[in-house]
Design a protein around this motif. Sequence first.
Motif, PDB file in Angstrom:
ATOM      1  N   PRO A   1      -4.350  -4.619   4.704  1.00  0.00           N
ATOM      2  CA  PRO A   1      -5.257  -5.139   3.676  1.00  0.00           C
ATOM      3  C   PRO A   1      -5.089  -6.626   3.379  1.00  0.00           C
ATOM      4  O   PRO A   1      -4.958  -7.026   2.215  1.00  0.00           O
ATOM      5  CB  PRO A   1      -4.889  -4.285   2.461  1.00  0.00           C
ATOM      6  CG  PRO A   1      -3.428  -4.025   2.636  1.00  0.00           C
ATOM      7  CD  PRO A   1      -3.223  -3.869   4.125  1.00  0.00           C
TER       8      PRO A   1
ATOM      9  N   TRP B   1     -11.591  -7.635  -1.095  1.00  0.00           N
ATOM     10  CA  TRP B   1     -10.181  -7.295  -0.938  1.00  0.00           C
ATOM     11  C   TRP B   1      -9.730  -6.357  -2.056  1.00  0.00           C
ATOM     12  O   TRP B   1      -9.058  -5.358  -1.808  1.00  0.00           O
ATOM     13  CB  TRP B   1      -9.365  -8.586  -0.950  1.00  0.00           C
ATOM     14  CG  TRP B   1      -7.881  -8.406  -0.893  1.00  0.00           C
ATOM     15  CD1 TRP B   1      -7.125  -8.111   0.203  1.00  0.00           C
ATOM     16  CD2 TRP B   1      -6.964  -8.527  -1.991  1.00  0.00           C
ATOM     17  NE1 TRP B   1      -5.792  -8.028  -0.128  1.00  0.00           N
ATOM     18  CE2 TRP B   1      -5.660  -8.288  -1.472  1.00  0.00           C
ATOM     19  CE3 TRP B   1      -7.106  -8.829  -3.343  1.00  0.00           C
ATOM     20  CZ2 TRP B   1      -4.530  -8.326  -2.274  1.00  0.00           C
ATOM     21  CZ3 TRP B   1      -5.970  -8.874  -4.137  1.00  0.00           C
ATOM     22  CH2 TRP B   1      -4.704  -8.625  -3.607  1.00  0.00           C
TER      23      TRP B   1
ATOM     24  N   ASN C   1     -11.336  -2.886  -1.611  1.00  0.00           N
ATOM     25  CA  ASN C   1     -10.731  -2.171  -0.494  1.00  0.00           C
ATOM     26  C   ASN C   1      -9.377  -1.584  -0.878  1.00  0.00           C
ATOM     27  O   ASN C   1      -9.072  -0.418  -0.583  1.00  0.00           O
ATOM     28  CB  ASN C   1     -10.573  -3.120   0.695  1.00  0.00           C
ATOM     29  CG  ASN C   1      -9.901  -2.451   1.884  1.00  0.00           C
ATOM     30  OD1 ASN C   1     -10.393  -1.470   2.418  1.00  0.00           O
ATOM     31  ND2 ASN C   1      -8.768  -2.978   2.297  1.00  0.00           N
ATOM     32  N   ARG C   2      -8.547  -2.365  -1.550  1.00  0.00           N
ATOM     33  CA  ARG C   2      -7.231  -1.878  -1.962  1.00  0.00           C
ATOM     34  C   ARG C   2      -7.353  -0.727  -2.960  1.00  0.00           C
ATOM     35  O   ARG C   2      -6.644   0.282  -2.858  1.00  0.00           O
ATOM     36  CB  ARG C   2      -6.415  -3.022  -2.572  1.00  0.00           C
ATOM     37  CG  ARG C   2      -5.902  -4.023  -1.558  1.00  0.00           C
ATOM     38  CD  ARG C   2      -5.133  -5.137  -2.242  1.00  0.00           C
ATOM     39  NE  ARG C   2      -3.912  -4.655  -2.874  1.00  0.00           N
ATOM     40  CZ  ARG C   2      -2.719  -4.621  -2.272  1.00  0.00           C
ATOM     41  NH1 ARG C   2      -2.593  -5.031  -1.025  1.00  0.00           N
ATOM     42  NH2 ARG C   2      -1.655  -4.181  -2.914  1.00  0.00           N
TER      43      ARG C   2
ATOM     44  N   THR D   1      -8.719   2.492  -1.183  1.00  0.00           N
ATOM     45  CA  THR D   1      -7.712   3.072  -0.294  1.00  0.00           C
ATOM     46  C   THR D   1      -6.603   3.758  -1.080  1.00  0.00           C
ATOM     47  O   THR D   1      -6.199   4.888  -0.766  1.00  0.00           O
ATOM     48  CB  THR D   1      -7.112   1.982   0.615  1.00  0.00           C
ATOM     49  OG1 THR D   1      -8.151   1.388   1.397  1.00  0.00           O
ATOM     50  CG2 THR D   1      -6.061   2.565   1.544  1.00  0.00           C
TER      51      THR D   1
END
Length: 207
Positions: free
Chosen positions: A13, A32, A35-36, A39
């Motif tokens: 990431p 970013w 996405n983190r 996930t």
Amino acid sequence: MGKDSLLVFTKWPAMGVAKTRLARAIGKGAAWRINRAVTAQLLRRLAGQRWRLTLAVTPDIVLNKPLPVLWPPRVVRRPQGGGDLGARLERVLRPASGPVVIIGADAPDVCAQDIRRAFEALRRSDAVFGPAADGGFWLIGLRRRIARRVDLRGVRWSSAHALADVRARLPVKTALLRTLVDLDDDTAYHSWRATCAARRLARQPFG
């Protein structure tokens, strides 16, 4: 028959590495963070279930790097290897010792119930897919005998034809799960945000 295996495809990431199409629309920092968060939440929901959970990681050089906040340290990792998505999927599918399901880490609404339904579908069908709203798929699952000979050359990845192309290369009995959104671009992201807002509104009391 071997134990059910769930593999989650994920990228290291680093800002500007994952979700590049989304980043072009909403900025690298926002992509970013999304996405983190997606996930981390996904892995929390799917860890500790009856299936064997494995992270299929790219690039290979980060395989053993610590990332405890995001990647649970007790979850087994394996490299995706090189090539396009088809080559990487084939590489992790072919050693299957039992039914295998693969998902990406960018469909925020995936839950354990979806994965259970996928493995249940593989008791009756040779393949199962979770269609994505953009014409791709958020899940692919195969029985061992199909996984060991799958050929995904020529699939038009990252397009509205991806699911149809893969299904055409698997002339077997197929099951479909619910359609979900993959956060690949700004259209998908804004659609998902609108859905989340509608859900919150639906939960508000009236009167």
